[in-house]
Design a protein around this motif. Structure first.
Motif, mmCIF file in Angstrom:
data_model
loop_
_atom_site.group_PDB
_atom_site.id
_atom_site.type_symbol
_atom_site.label_atom_id
_atom_site.label_comp_id
_atom_site.label_asym_id
_atom_site.label_seq_id
_atom_site.Cartn_x
_atom_site.Cartn_y
_atom_site.Cartn_z
ATOM 1 N N GLY A 182 0.847 -1.192 0.000
ATOM 2 C CA GLY A 182 0.000 0.000 0.000
ATOM 3 C C GLY A 182 0.879 1.237 0.000
ATOM 4 N N PRO A 183 0.668 2.135 0.950
ATOM 5 C CA PRO A 183 1.483 3.365 0.994
ATOM 6 C C PRO A 183 2.838 3.161 1.663
ATOM 7 C CG PRO A 183 -0.151 3.404 2.749
ATOM 8 C CD PRO A 183 -0.417 2.154 1.950
ATOM 9 N N PHE A 184 3.084 1.948 2.171
ATOM 10 C CA PHE A 184 4.312 1.697 2.920
ATOM 11 C C PHE A 184 5.399 1.088 2.036
ATOM 12 C CE2 PHE A 184 0.722 1.216 5.854
ATOM 13 C CZ PHE A 184 1.021 2.220 6.764
ATOM 14 N N VAL A 185 6.640 1.460 2.310
ATOM 15 C CA VAL A 185 7.793 0.877 1.633
ATOM 16 C C VAL A 185 8.559 0.037 2.643
ATOM 17 C CG1 VAL A 185 9.958 1.353 0.434
ATOM 18 C CG2 VAL A 185 7.963 2.801 0.010
ATOM 19 N N VAL A 186 8.782 -1.227 2.301
ATOM 20 C CA VAL A 186 9.479 -2.153 3.193
ATOM 21 C C VAL A 186 10.815 -2.503 2.577
ATOM 22 C CG1 VAL A 186 9.401 -4.388 4.347
ATOM 23 C CG2 VAL A 186 7.280 -3.102 3.985
ATOM 24 N N ARG A 187 11.889 -2.302 3.316
ATOM 25 C CA ARG A 187 13.227 -2.626 2.829
ATOM 26 C C ARG A 187 13.718 -3.913 3.471
ATOM 27 N NH1 ARG A 187 12.704 2.774 2.752
ATOM 28 N NH2 ARG A 187 13.349 3.822 0.821
ATOM 29 N N GLU A 188 14.227 -4.808 2.641
ATOM 30 C CA GLU A 188 14.630 -6.136 3.093
ATOM 31 C C GLU A 188 16.115 -6.354 2.801
ATOM 32 O OE1 GLU A 188 12.140 -8.769 0.908
ATOM 33 O OE2 GLU A 188 10.301 -8.163 1.938
ATOM 34 N N PRO A 189 17.000 -6.136 3.755
ATOM 35 C CA PRO A 189 18.422 -6.428 3.526
ATOM 36 C C PRO A 189 18.662 -7.935 3.498
ATOM 37 C CG PRO A 189 18.061 -5.702 5.779
ATOM 38 C CD PRO A 189 16.737 -5.561 5.078
ATOM 39 N N VAL A 190 19.388 -8.411 2.481
ATOM 40 C CA VAL A 190 19.613 -9.846 2.321
ATOM 41 C C VAL A 190 21.054 -10.114 1.901
ATOM 42 C CG1 VAL A 190 17.202 -10.258 1.650
ATOM 43 C CG2 VAL A 190 18.930 -9.880 -0.123
ATOM 44 N N GLU A 191 21.452 -11.365 2.013
ATOM 45 C CA GLU A 191 22.769 -11.818 1.580
ATOM 46 C C GLU A 191 22.620 -13.105 0.781
ATOM 47 O OE1 GLU A 191 27.179 -12.959 3.407
ATOM 48 O OE2 GLU A 191 25.419 -12.947 4.715
ATOM 49 N N VAL A 192 23.234 -13.169 -0.390
ATOM 50 C CA VAL A 192 23.197 -14.388 -1.205
ATOM 51 C C VAL A 192 24.082 -15.440 -0.534
ATOM 52 C CG1 VAL A 192 23.700 -15.411 -3.452
ATOM 53 C CG2 VAL A 192 22.799 -13.069 -3.310
ATOM 54 N N VAL A 193 23.507 -16.619 -0.302
ATOM 55 C CA VAL A 193 24.222 -17.686 0.406
ATOM 56 C C VAL A 193 24.923 -18.631 -0.555
ATOM 57 C CG1 VAL A 193 23.992 -19.622 2.022
ATOM 58 C CG2 VAL A 193 22.597 -17.558 2.328
ATOM 59 N N ALA A 194 24.181 -19.129 -1.547
ATOM 60 C CA ALA A 194 24.741 -20.132 -2.464
ATOM 61 C C ALA A 194 24.157 -19.945 -3.850
ATOM 62 C CB ALA A 194 24.443 -21.542 -1.955
ATOM 63 N N VAL A 195 24.959 -20.245 -4.872
ATOM 64 C CA VAL A 195 24.535 -20.155 -6.264
ATOM 65 C C VAL A 195 24.929 -21.447 -6.973
ATOM 66 C CG1 VAL A 195 24.752 -18.875 -8.440
ATOM 67 C CG2 VAL A 195 24.899 -17.657 -6.252
ATOM 68 N N ILE A 196 24.029 -21.998 -7.795
ATOM 69 C CA ILE A 196 24.370 -23.189 -8.580
ATOM 70 C C ILE A 196 24.120 -22.894 -10.060
ATOM 71 C CG2 ILE A 196 23.938 -24.871 -6.757
ATOM 72 C CD1 ILE A 196 21.270 -25.498 -8.241
ATOM 73 N N ARG A 197 25.029 -23.403 -10.881
ATOM 74 C CA ARG A 197 24.899 -23.323 -12.336
ATOM 75 C C ARG A 197 25.265 -24.690 -12.902
ATOM 76 N NH1 ARG A 197 27.064 -18.281 -10.860
ATOM 77 N NH2 ARG A 197 25.944 -16.452 -11.708
ATOM 78 N N GLN A 198 24.279 -25.516 -13.106
ATOM 79 C CA GLN A 198 24.479 -26.857 -13.637
ATOM 80 C C GLN A 198 23.737 -26.984 -14.955
ATOM 81 O OE1 GLN A 198 23.093 -29.425 -10.495
ATOM 82 N NE2 GLN A 198 24.762 -28.876 -9.099
ATOM 83 N N PRO A 199 24.065 -28.001 -15.780
ATOM 84 C CA PRO A 199 23.419 -28.117 -17.086
ATOM 85 C C PRO A 199 21.896 -28.141 -17.035
ATOM 86 C CG PRO A 199 25.311 -29.572 -16.971
ATOM 87 C CD PRO A 199 25.140 -28.999 -15.602
ATOM 88 N N ASP A 200 21.323 -28.755 -15.995
ATOM 89 C CA ASP A 200 19.867 -28.851 -15.897
ATOM 90 C C ASP A 200 19.313 -28.302 -14.595
ATOM 91 O OD1 ASP A 200 19.302 -30.172 -18.419
ATOM 92 O OD2 ASP A 200 20.291 -31.923 -17.565
ATOM 93 N N ARG A 201 20.133 -27.491 -13.880
ATOM 94 C CA ARG A 201 19.680 -26.967 -12.588
ATOM 95 C C ARG A 201 20.412 -25.650 -12.301
ATOM 96 N NH1 ARG A 201 16.906 -29.212 -8.501
ATOM 97 N NH2 ARG A 201 17.199 -28.365 -6.398
ATOM 98 N N VAL A 202 19.650 -24.577 -12.137
ATOM 99 C CA VAL A 202 20.223 -23.246 -11.935
ATOM 100 C C VAL A 202 19.418 -22.527 -10.857
ATOM 101 C CG1 VAL A 202 20.582 -20.983 -13.002
ATOM 102 C CG2 VAL A 202 21.073 -23.051 -14.304
ATOM 103 N N GLY A 203 20.106 -21.840 -9.960
ATOM 104 C CA GLY A 203 19.373 -21.076 -8.957
ATOM 105 C C GLY A 203 20.268 -20.582 -7.842
#
Length: 308
Positions: free
Chosen positions: A222-243
């Motif tokens: 609505g009229p509110f702005v919510v800020r969400e600080p985050v940190e990327v933990v793990a990344v995968i890049r495989q032939p059939d699996r990405v995320g």
């Protein structure tokens, strides 16, 4: 007749390690910070042994309690018992059992208690649920200290988070399309925060995710702005699996992790979403947690449609 309850906790750690951590006074104190529990007499630090006692002081239900317990039985590394010798209960007995199951451990907590103030019904309605939450909190802390805390690890094909308390675990899997073109597009989008940005969130510098990167996600309620600080933990890049997975940092409305994974099964392209969510440890967002849970359900519906 005393009231009783049993909790079973499975952990990917050896019985010896979990047994030793369970006897550690410092680990117990750290797990009970919320109630301000302290060891003030007897063995106040390190491991406690057979016949030794410790005096605890803590605040529960807004009242300060003092309780002295003694290790009355000890069979390393499979079992020990602590019992109240002086304190607020008419009787209190806690049996800890550690059984090897596969490559991990099944820890069983059995507690028998009788209160001089509560009747049997009040014990079951008030004391037992309260103590069950405390033991779950303690056990979750022990597992975290041993490095086996739950996570949303995107590399795990089958997600079995195990003991998640105090986090609420959720998982969904949605077919978002078929064929190579869909795979290429979705795999690229998911790594650039596409699930979030296509669901109405704004992400600072939405380039390809990188492990350890910290940034802020912005949401509008609505009229509110919510800020969400985050940190990327793990990344995968495989032939059939990405995320990737990311965790909430202090200042986020909730605690926990979330993961977005695009993967293929035959010709189908799927989006898997995993989350572990708990109320913020402190601050103004904590009492708003029930409303945030509703907002999270709505956001997940948008996530499932984001990459179609």
């Amino acid at each position: 007749m005393p009231s009783s309850f049993t909790l079973v906790t499975d952990a990917a750690v050896s019985p010896e390690a979990l047994y030793a951590r369970s006897l550690d006074i410092d680990a117990h104190v750290a797990s009970m910070r919320q109630s301000g529990e302290r060891a003030v007499g007897g063995v106040t630090s390190g491991s406690i042994g057979l016949g030794e006692s410790v005096t605890w002081r803590a605040r529960h239900f807004g009242i300060r309690f003092t309780m002295t317990s003694r290790i009355t039985e000890l069979e390393e590394p499979t079992r020990f018992v602590d019992e109240q010798v002086r304190g607020p209960f008419r009787s209190f007995r806690h049996e800890h059992r550690f059984e090897q199951v596969g490559s991990g451990t099944r820890m069983t907590d059995t507690i028998e208690l009788a209160s001089p103030f509560f009747g049997r019904l009040a014990e079951r309605v008030v004391l037992v649920p309260y103590l069950r939450r405390l033991i779950r909190q303690r056990n979750a802390h022990l597992l975290t200290a041993l490095g086996v805390a739950p996570s949303t690890d995107p590399e795990e094909v089958t997600w079995e988070p195990g003991v998640t308390h105090p986090f609420r675990a959720a998982q969904s899997e949605t077919v978002i399309g078929r064929g190579d073109a869909c795979w290429q597009r979705a795999a690229s989008e998911v790594l650039r925060w596409g699930v979030k940005t296509r669901s109405g969130f704004a992400v600072a510098s939405p380039h390809d995710v990188m492990p350890g990167e910290r940034l802020t996600i912005t949401a509008r309620l609505g009229p509110f702005v919510v800020r969400e600080p985050v940190e990327v933990v793990a990344v995968i890049r495989q032939p059939d699996r990405v995320g990737f997975s990311y965790r909430a940092l202090p200042g986020h409305p909730v605690r926990g992790e979330e993961a977005f994974v695009v993967h293929r099964h035959a010709d189908a392209v799927l989006l898997s979403i995993r989350s572990l969510t708990a109320p913020a440890a402190r601050g103004p967002w904590r009492p708003a947690y029930p409303l945030l849970r509703v907002a999270q359900v709505i956001a997940r519906r948008r996530y499932r449609r984001a990459l179609r």
